[in-house]
Design a protein around this motif. Sequence first.
Motif, PDB file in Angstrom:
ATOM      1  N   GLY A 134       4.002  -5.311   6.317  1.00  0.00           N
ATOM      2  CA  GLY A 134       4.020  -3.659   6.186  1.00  0.00           C
ATOM      3  C   GLY A 134       3.986  -3.160   4.604  1.00  0.00           C
ATOM      4  N   GLU A 135       3.659  -2.217   4.388  1.00  0.00           N
ATOM      5  CA  GLU A 135       3.445  -1.507   2.969  1.00  0.00           C
ATOM      6  C   GLU A 135       4.686  -1.625   2.272  1.00  0.00           C
ATOM      7  OE1 GLU A 135      -0.254   1.409   3.900  1.00  0.00           O
ATOM      8  OE2 GLU A 135       1.304   2.017   2.691  1.00  0.00           O
ATOM      9  N   GLY A 188      -6.272  -4.421   3.059  1.00  0.00           N
ATOM     10  CA  GLY A 188      -6.337  -2.931   2.640  1.00  0.00           C
ATOM     11  C   GLY A 188      -5.516  -2.841   1.369  1.00  0.00           C
ATOM     12  N   ALA A 189      -5.912  -1.827   0.543  1.00  0.00           N
ATOM     13  CA  ALA A 189      -5.224  -1.239  -0.860  1.00  0.00           C
ATOM     14  C   ALA A 189      -3.725  -1.113  -0.508  1.00  0.00           C
ATOM     15  CB  ALA A 189      -5.738  -0.279  -1.437  1.00  0.00           C
ATOM     16  N   GLY A 190      -3.706  -0.587   0.708  1.00  0.00           N
ATOM     17  CA  GLY A 190      -2.049  -0.276   0.882  1.00  0.00           C
ATOM     18  C   GLY A 190      -1.254  -1.270   0.819  1.00  0.00           C
ATOM     19  N   ALA A 194       2.586  -4.874  -1.771  1.00  0.00           N
ATOM     20  CA  ALA A 194       3.533  -5.923  -0.889  1.00  0.00           C
ATOM     21  C   ALA A 194       3.138  -7.243  -0.919  1.00  0.00           C
ATOM     22  CB  ALA A 194       3.370  -5.396   0.629  1.00  0.00           C
ATOM     23  N   VAL A 195       1.811  -7.187  -1.052  1.00  0.00           N
ATOM     24  CA  VAL A 195       1.347  -8.810  -1.214  1.00  0.00           C
ATOM     25  C   VAL A 195       1.704  -9.261  -2.562  1.00  0.00           C
ATOM     26  CG1 VAL A 195      -0.770 -10.321  -1.760  1.00  0.00           C
ATOM     27  CG2 VAL A 195      -0.870  -8.565   0.033  1.00  0.00           C
ATOM     28  N   ALA A 224      -6.455  -5.675  -0.732  1.00  0.00           N
ATOM     29  CA  ALA A 224      -5.007  -6.266  -0.745  1.00  0.00           C
ATOM     30  C   ALA A 224      -4.745  -7.408  -1.870  1.00  0.00           C
ATOM     31  CB  ALA A 224      -4.637  -6.694   0.661  1.00  0.00           C
ATOM     32  N   ALA A 225      -5.615  -7.820  -2.344  1.00  0.00           N
ATOM     33  CA  ALA A 225      -5.406  -8.852  -3.550  1.00  0.00           C
ATOM     34  C   ALA A 225      -5.272  -8.307  -4.833  1.00  0.00           C
ATOM     35  CB  ALA A 225      -6.615 -10.019  -3.349  1.00  0.00           C
ATOM     36  N   VAL A 226      -5.575  -7.063  -5.057  1.00  0.00           N
ATOM     37  CA  VAL A 226      -5.753  -6.632  -6.472  1.00  0.00           C
ATOM     38  C   VAL A 226      -4.516  -6.549  -7.305  1.00  0.00           C
ATOM     39  CG1 VAL A 226      -7.544  -5.007  -5.840  1.00  0.00           C
ATOM     40  CG2 VAL A 226      -5.201  -4.090  -5.659  1.00  0.00           C
TER      41      VAL A 226
END
Length: 232
Positions: A134-135, A188-190, A194-195, A224-226
């Motif tokens: 989750g975000e 996803g960027a969202g 969290a990642v 999602a890795a940024v």
Amino acid sequence: MTAPVGNVYIAETTDEFAIAAAHWIVLSVQRAVMAHGVCHLGLSGGSTPALVFPRLADVLPWPHLHLYWVDERAVPTDAPESNYYLAHRLLFDDRVGEAQVHRMPADAPDLEAAAAQYAALLPTRFDLLLLGLGEDGHTASLFPESPLLGETRLVAPVYDSPKPPARRLTLTPCVIAAAHELCMLATGAGKADAVARALAPDGTVVDCPARLARHAAWFIDRAAAVQMPEDY
Ligand code: 6PG
């Protein structure tokens, strides 16, 4: 697909994400089947696992699989929000016998009793759990600051999920920690924050429950890795 950074596979596209994750999952399932003849597999819900399910449907060794749920919402089994409904529609359909599908009964009126009933049928340890992120850093239905993060039961009711619906059942941290393999799926960027918080060298599970899966095989996309830590 870039070479994995540690245990993190970063895909350039959503298709590449789904193909790579499905390939790894099939190999994980096959490892379990070769080791002890069966794979006890736990499924999460949400839109990200749904990206991968169709790429698994025709390639998993179905006669050797037992399906369980990592968490489930308190909705009917034919509701679009149901994690069971999602997996039945996109993954297993009529590919397995009823005895191999262990639905998590979150639609039961008494969630305490349902949690105990489901705990009694869990395998000694899961071979593989598929997790979503989750975000806010939750995974399963284990949310930041939740008292369930210190839960000793194997399955617990949730009455106040910040992610609707409020009522759910979830596997608890001890079951996730005991699993032989974990696969975390996030796109996803969202999910980037969290990642980063889940994989950062420092942090707590209370703040970011997805840190329970720090050593999982992570499949994420470039968006999602940024915020991945430079020194990851
Ligand atoms: C649930 C899931 C939950 C989900 C994450 C990611 O029942 O909601 O088990 O843990 O996997 O919230 O959901 P998305 O992939 O839809 O963002």
